[in-house]
Design a protein around this motif. Structure first.
Motif, PDB file in Angstrom:
ATOM      1  N   ASP A 267      -3.244  -6.491  -3.224  1.00 51.82           N
ATOM      2  CA  ASP A 267      -3.201  -5.143  -3.498  1.00 51.82           C
ATOM      3  C   ASP A 267      -4.297  -4.502  -2.685  1.00 51.82           C
TER       4      ASP A 267
ATOM      5  N   LYS B 214      -5.045   6.748  -3.414  1.00 50.91           N
ATOM      6  CA  LYS B 214      -6.272   5.979  -3.213  1.00 50.91           C
ATOM      7  C   LYS B 214      -6.680   5.183  -2.255  1.00 50.91           C
ATOM      8  N   GLN B 215      -5.695   4.478  -1.744  1.00 45.65           N
ATOM      9  CA  GLN B 215      -5.877   3.499  -0.580  1.00 45.65           C
ATOM     10  C   GLN B 215      -6.598   4.214   0.619  1.00 45.65           C
TER      11      GLN B 215
ATOM     12  N   ARG C 203      -2.948   7.253 -11.446  1.00 52.29           N
ATOM     13  CA  ARG C 203      -4.135   7.149 -12.384  1.00 52.29           C
ATOM     14  C   ARG C 203      -5.376   7.877 -11.769  1.00 52.29           C
ATOM     15  N   PHE C 204      -5.532   7.350 -10.465  1.00 52.85           N
ATOM     16  CA  PHE C 204      -6.827   8.093  -9.805  1.00 52.85           C
ATOM     17  C   PHE C 204      -6.818   9.458  -9.611  1.00 52.85           C
TER      18      PHE C 204
ATOM     19  N   GLY D  17      -1.062   6.429  -6.326  1.00 54.39           N
ATOM     20  CA  GLY D  17      -2.576   6.427  -7.223  1.00 54.39           C
ATOM     21  C   GLY D  17      -2.271   7.416  -8.216  1.00 54.39           C
TER      22      GLY D  17
ATOM     23  N   GLY E  83       8.357   0.556  -1.401  1.00 54.51           N
ATOM     24  CA  GLY E  83       9.749   1.083  -2.093  1.00 54.51           C
ATOM     25  C   GLY E  83       9.081   1.787  -3.657  1.00 54.51           C
ATOM     26  N   ALA E  84       9.809   1.972  -4.416  1.00 53.60           N
ATOM     27  CA  ALA E  84       9.694   2.777  -5.648  1.00 53.60           C
ATOM     28  C   ALA E  84       8.871   2.038  -6.703  1.00 53.60           C
ATOM     29  N   SER E  85       8.654   0.773  -6.513  1.00 59.20           N
ATOM     30  CA  SER E  85       7.612  -0.064  -7.288  1.00 59.20           C
ATOM     31  C   SER E  85       6.954  -0.975  -6.504  1.00 59.20           C
ATOM     32  N   ARG E  86       5.822  -1.581  -7.030  1.00 51.99           N
ATOM     33  CA  ARG E  86       5.019  -2.435  -6.432  1.00 51.99           C
ATOM     34  C   ARG E  86       5.982  -3.732  -5.774  1.00 51.99           C
TER      35      ARG E  86
ATOM     36  N   ALA F 290       0.783  -1.127  -0.107  1.00 51.61           N
ATOM     37  CA  ALA F 290      -0.016  -0.036   0.041  1.00 51.61           C
ATOM     38  C   ALA F 290       0.774   1.189  -0.054  1.00 51.61           C
TER      39      ALA F 290
ATOM     40  N   ALA G 121      -5.818  -1.908  -3.101  1.00 50.72           N
ATOM     41  CA  ALA G 121      -6.652  -1.135  -3.727  1.00 50.72           C
ATOM     42  C   ALA G 121      -7.715  -2.163  -4.022  1.00 50.72           C
TER      43      ALA G 121
HETATM   44  N1  CTP Z   1       1.976  -0.252  -4.360  1.00 55.32           N
HETATM   45  C1  CTP Z   1       3.053  -0.444  -3.558  1.00 55.32           C
HETATM   46  N2  CTP Z   1       4.371   0.199  -3.893  1.00 55.32           N
HETATM   47  C2  CTP Z   1       4.217   1.124  -4.893  1.00 55.32           C
HETATM   48  C3  CTP Z   1       3.481   1.233  -5.940  1.00 55.32           C
HETATM   49  C4  CTP Z   1       2.318   0.410  -5.550  1.00 55.32           C
HETATM   50  O1  CTP Z   1       2.818  -1.094  -2.357  1.00 55.32           O
HETATM   51  N3  CTP Z   1       5.922   1.670  -5.095  1.00 55.32           N
HETATM   52  C5  CTP Z   1       0.902  -0.721  -4.138  1.00 55.32           C
HETATM   53  C6  CTP Z   1      -0.476   0.146  -4.338  1.00 55.32           C
HETATM   54  O2  CTP Z   1      -0.325   0.995  -3.248  1.00 55.32           O
HETATM   55  C7  CTP Z   1      -1.568  -0.682  -4.709  1.00 55.32           C
HETATM   56  C8  CTP Z   1      -0.873  -2.170  -5.059  1.00 55.32           C
HETATM   57  O3  CTP Z   1       0.450  -1.828  -5.266  1.00 55.32           O
HETATM   58  O4  CTP Z   1      -2.175  -1.290  -3.300  1.00 55.32           O
HETATM   59  C9  CTP Z   1      -1.151  -2.054  -6.576  1.00 55.32           C
HETATM   60  O5  CTP Z   1      -0.630  -1.073  -7.592  1.00 55.32           O
HETATM   61  P1  CTP Z   1      -1.536   0.225  -8.220  1.00 55.32           P
HETATM   62  O6  CTP Z   1      -3.114  -0.223  -8.408  1.00 55.32           O
HETATM   63  O7  CTP Z   1      -0.641   0.408  -9.533  1.00 55.32           O
HETATM   64  O8  CTP Z   1      -1.541   1.563  -7.398  1.00 55.32           O
HETATM   65  P2  CTP Z   1      -0.770   2.802  -7.564  1.00 55.32           P
HETATM   66  O9  CTP Z   1       0.924   2.432  -7.989  1.00 55.32           O
HETATM   67  O10 CTP Z   1      -0.727   3.629  -6.285  1.00 55.32           O
HETATM   68  O11 CTP Z   1      -1.488   3.565  -8.679  1.00 55.32           O
HETATM   69  P3  CTP Z   1      -0.810   3.928 -10.155  1.00 55.32           P
HETATM   70  O12 CTP Z   1      -0.366   3.027 -10.786  1.00 55.32           O
HETATM   71  O13 CTP Z   1      -2.346   4.492 -10.560  1.00 55.32           O
HETATM   72  O14 CTP Z   1      -0.125   5.215  -9.805  1.00 55.32           O
END
Ligand code: CTP
Ligand code: MG
Length: 228
Positions: free
Chosen positions: A105, A23-24, A16-17, A14, A79-82, A10, A107
């Motif tokens: 996720d 968004k969480q 795209r939102f 967000g 971190g910087a990516s999921r 989390a 979300a």
């Molecule tokens: N997430 C995370 N760390 C990141 C990016 C995403 O923990 N660096 C989490 C988001 O909080 C979300 C889940 O991974 O619960 C799925 O990602 P996504 O729906 O893409 O959320 P966001 O990256 O926040 O949205 P967006 O891509 O629109 O920026």
């Protein structure tokens, strides 16, 4: 006996939102959106711990109440990516190698307890693990740069991946360490890179990921029907 741990990334923004807060944290039925996600996971009897990964710079978490969610533990190691958030969360979990980790996720707030239990029951002691997913129902089109149809893609055996995605903690950590974490969009694809074949378990349409502003009304309506 295997143990089951939920890991909820989390730490996203967000983008795209496009709301002022990630968004969480949007309000849904008087609670932050991911409260519903965490409450569902905590309501699954087999799950022992629910580990939430938020960003080290998260300014929102402390403004809300979370003490009514049993089993919750918070790790400020996003971190910087999921994939990087999941990787850091796994390290913080200190799980045994053969513990099952269910990555979900934040979300996807309309997940049902029944779907999680179906995933756990169907996988049993599967050698690889697997994920909730939905068979593609619509005809699939590939677009060209002008947004015209360049091909119709046969939908036979195409599935849309959801979460939770459930793998053994040791193997998942090994798979994510092989990276590259910036292009891994789900745990299954990391496991696939090891030459393994995760099992697809039928998910549910209501387990969609809140991504765009239009998704919020649907999530609200679904949660309202559940309250009866
Ligand atoms: N997430 C995370 N760390 C990141 C990016 C995403 O923990 N660096 C989490 C988001 O909080 C979300 C889940 O991974 O619960 C799925 O990602 P996504 O729906 O893409 O959320 P966001 O990256 O926040 O949205 P967006 O891509 O629109 O920026
Ligand atoms: Mg994202």
């Amino acid at each position: 006996m295997s143990r089951y741990l939920a890991l909820v990334p989390a730490a996203g923004s967000g983008s795209r939102f496009g709301a002022p807060s990630p968004k969480q944290y949007l309000q849904l039925d008087g609670k932050p959106l991911m409260w519903h996600t965490l409450a569902t996971l905590a309501a699954v009897p087999a799950i022992e711990r629910v580990a939430l990964v938020i960003s080290p710079g998260d300014e929102w978490f402390d403004s809300y109440r979370w003490d009514d969610i049993a089993k919750l533990e918070v790790h400020r190691v996003g971190g910087a990516s999921r994939a990087e958030s999941v990787q850091n969360g796994l390290a913080a979990l200190a799980a045994a190698d053969d513990d099952w980790v269910l990555v979900h996720d934040a979300a996807r707030c309309c997940l049902s307890v029944a779907a999680v239990e179906r995933l756990i029951a169907t996988l049993g002691d599967d050698a690889v693990g697997g994920l909730l997913a939905l068979p593609v129902a619509d005809t699939v089109k590939r677009a060209n740069a002008e947004q015209r149809v360049s091909a119709t893609v046969p939908r036979e055996r195409l599935w849309l991946a959801q979460t939770p995605q459930m793998f053994r903690a040791g193997r998942l950590a090994e798979a994510l360490a092989k990276g590259p974490v910036d292009i891994i969009t789900d745990e299954a694809s990391a496991i696939e890179q090891l030459g393994l074949q995760p099992r697809l378990v039928e998910g549910e349409a209501q387990n969609f990921k809140v991504t765009w502003p239009r998704d919020l009304a649907l999530a609200k309506a679904l949660l309202a029907t559940r309250r009866g």
